[in-house]
Write a protein that holds these residues in place. Sequence first.
Motif, PDB file in Angstrom:
ATOM      1  N   GLU A   1       0.038  -5.594   3.267  1.00 33.50           N
ATOM      2  CA  GLU A   1       0.956  -6.113   4.279  1.00 33.50           C
ATOM      3  C   GLU A   1       0.368  -7.348   4.962  1.00 33.50           C
ATOM      4  OE1 GLU A   1       2.795  -3.428   6.943  1.00 33.50           O
ATOM      5  OE2 GLU A   1       3.538  -2.101   5.362  1.00 33.50           O
ATOM      6  N   PHE A   2      -0.920  -7.297   5.303  1.00 28.81           N
ATOM      7  CA  PHE A   2      -1.560  -8.478   5.883  1.00 28.81           C
ATOM      8  C   PHE A   2      -1.504  -9.661   4.914  1.00 28.81           C
ATOM      9  CE2 PHE A   2      -4.490  -5.800   8.797  1.00 28.81           C
ATOM     10  CZ  PHE A   2      -3.554  -5.850   9.814  1.00 28.81           C
ATOM     11  N   LEU A   3      -1.732  -9.376   3.632  1.00 26.27           N
ATOM     12  CA  LEU A   3      -1.756 -10.430   2.618  1.00 26.27           C
ATOM     13  C   LEU A   3      -0.385 -11.104   2.500  1.00 26.27           C
ATOM     14  CD1 LEU A   3      -3.756 -11.614   0.516  1.00 26.27           C
ATOM     15  CD2 LEU A   3      -2.799 -10.000  -1.138  1.00 26.27           C
TER      16      LEU A   3
ATOM     17  N   SER B   1       1.056 -12.600   9.662  1.00 22.80           N
ATOM     18  CA  SER B   1       1.579 -13.962   9.558  1.00 22.80           C
ATOM     19  C   SER B   1       0.992 -14.890  10.614  1.00 22.80           C
ATOM     20  CB  SER B   1       3.108 -13.951   9.680  1.00 22.80           C
ATOM     21  OG  SER B   1       3.520 -13.706  11.008  1.00 22.80           O
ATOM     22  N   TYR B   2       0.373 -14.316  11.645  1.00 27.15           N
ATOM     23  CA  TYR B   2      -0.263 -15.134  12.686  1.00 27.15           C
ATOM     24  C   TYR B   2      -1.759 -15.334  12.416  1.00 27.15           C
ATOM     25  CZ  TYR B   2       4.061 -13.967  15.169  1.00 27.15           C
ATOM     26  OH  TYR B   2       5.387 -13.803  15.511  1.00 27.15           O
ATOM     27  N   LEU B   3      -2.217 -14.924  11.228  1.00 30.32           N
ATOM     28  CA  LEU B   3      -3.609 -15.124  10.833  1.00 30.32           C
ATOM     29  C   LEU B   3      -3.777 -16.470  10.125  1.00 30.32           C
ATOM     30  CD1 LEU B   3      -4.660 -11.659   9.347  1.00 30.32           C
ATOM     31  CD2 LEU B   3      -5.743 -12.789  11.289  1.00 30.32           C
ATOM     32  N   ASP B   4      -4.943 -17.081  10.279  1.00 26.96           N
ATOM     33  CA  ASP B   4      -5.218 -18.303   9.530  1.00 26.96           C
ATOM     34  C   ASP B   4      -5.715 -17.951   8.131  1.00 26.96           C
ATOM     35  OD1 ASP B   4      -8.293 -18.252   9.510  1.00 26.96           O
ATOM     36  OD2 ASP B   4      -7.861 -18.064  11.651  1.00 26.96           O
ATOM     37  N   ARG B   5      -5.794 -18.937   7.275  1.00 29.31           N
ATOM     38  CA  ARG B   5      -6.103 -18.712   5.861  1.00 29.31           C
ATOM     39  C   ARG B   5      -7.527 -18.237   5.612  1.00 29.31           C
ATOM     40  NH1 ARG B   5      -1.247 -18.469   3.249  1.00 29.31           N
ATOM     41  NH2 ARG B   5       0.044 -20.292   3.695  1.00 29.31           N
TER      42      ARG B   5
END
Length: 454
Positions: free
Chosen positions: A65-67, A243-247
């Motif tokens: 889900e995070f991915l 979706s609010y995480l950086d790459r």
Amino acid sequence: MPALNAPRAHWASRFGFILAAAGSAIGLGNIWKFPYITGQNGGGAFVLVYLACIFLVGLPIMMAEFLIGRHGQRDAVGSFAALEGKGSPWCLVGWGGVLASFILLSFYSVVAGWSFDYIFKALTGGLSGRSPDEINALFGQLVGSAGQVIFWQALFVAGTVAIVIGGIRGGIERWSKILMPVLFLLLLLLFVRGMLSPGARAGLEFMFRPDFHKLTPAALLDALGHAFFTLSLGAGTMITYGSYLDRDADLFSLSLRITLLDTVVALLAGLAIFPVVFAAGLEPGAGPGLVFQTIPIVFSGLPFGSLLATVFFILLAFAALSSSISMLEVVVAYLIDEKRWPRLLATLLVGAAAFLVGIPSALSFNRWAEVTPLFGKNFFDLCDLLVSSYMLPLGGLMVAIYAGWFWKGAEEKAELVGPTRRPWLFPLWHFLLRFVAPAAVLIVLLNQIGILTG
């Protein structure tokens, strides 16, 4: 047109993200549900199976889900659209998550509101000096009053809305950095109190000495189902937060820390509750009433009982609030990303709608207790059954199938593992996601439908 080119907010820090995502996972399921289902299923053996399910099923799906969210950089629906195209059937998985979060918030706020009422009762001495029958009657009076239940429900929803209006950094992350440390502190205080009680040894043995003779097929399914539910999977929350995480975020490390925090809180809750329950000579498998009926009875007979009860119900309220803000954010993020609504308008309208839709659930304990629209269940039980038993497992199953079998892009492996880190991670994760997690979730779904018990 969605605001595809608008700059996306990101978490200010990894620590803030961990607390927010852990807060989403840590809720009434940890403090309220885990202790009583552990009690009903015999303790230690159930705990071992639960832990296995958390790490073999829950963790891989959380990483998926995070991915999906991080790669899509949009809400639960928009992330699938970014990966597969706007008209893809996979967008239905995101839609299911948005709908599940909305329905979940509508009835979750009813039970969460009870914790606000009990904080007030504990602060004003309403739980002290009362007999067990009187304390049981207090709970009956609360849920039997439509006005009281709706008032506390409205107050809880208002608190959730007030936090989400502030956005990712100024609202959710900021308040997670307050709510979660206080939650851990309060839980540790209650844990220490439990370990100092005469029932500490009995509580530890009950939690950690497995008796596999008590492990029934129903207990196995309970462990699997709760492991999935407690990590806040299948409702779009982890896709949205991801979706609010950086790459550059290390998804495995972050997911593992969140899973460990969630598990530690559940175990500490059990170790805070069972010792005092055993010391009072009460039944550990008291069911849903363990928190709102059995625990107040226990605290009423202890020194500083009113203070302990206040601490416990503040803990319960904080846990509920940290989860509800993620449920609201899933729907709000969809309206912001896909419909270009301003955050203030989206949050206020979704909060108001969730409150209104939740009123039939609030009335299910009093005026509409005999109203059973489907399957002989009232509105509250029907919403709980729909979301907890079907929508969340089905959402998680589809995420596992998508990430395990259909997402063929090379970016999947690159984003999860990185250029040189942990070469073993992707094959293990992919195996669990392709075979173990779908099979386990499918078993839960078939059991709910009645095929396995049938």
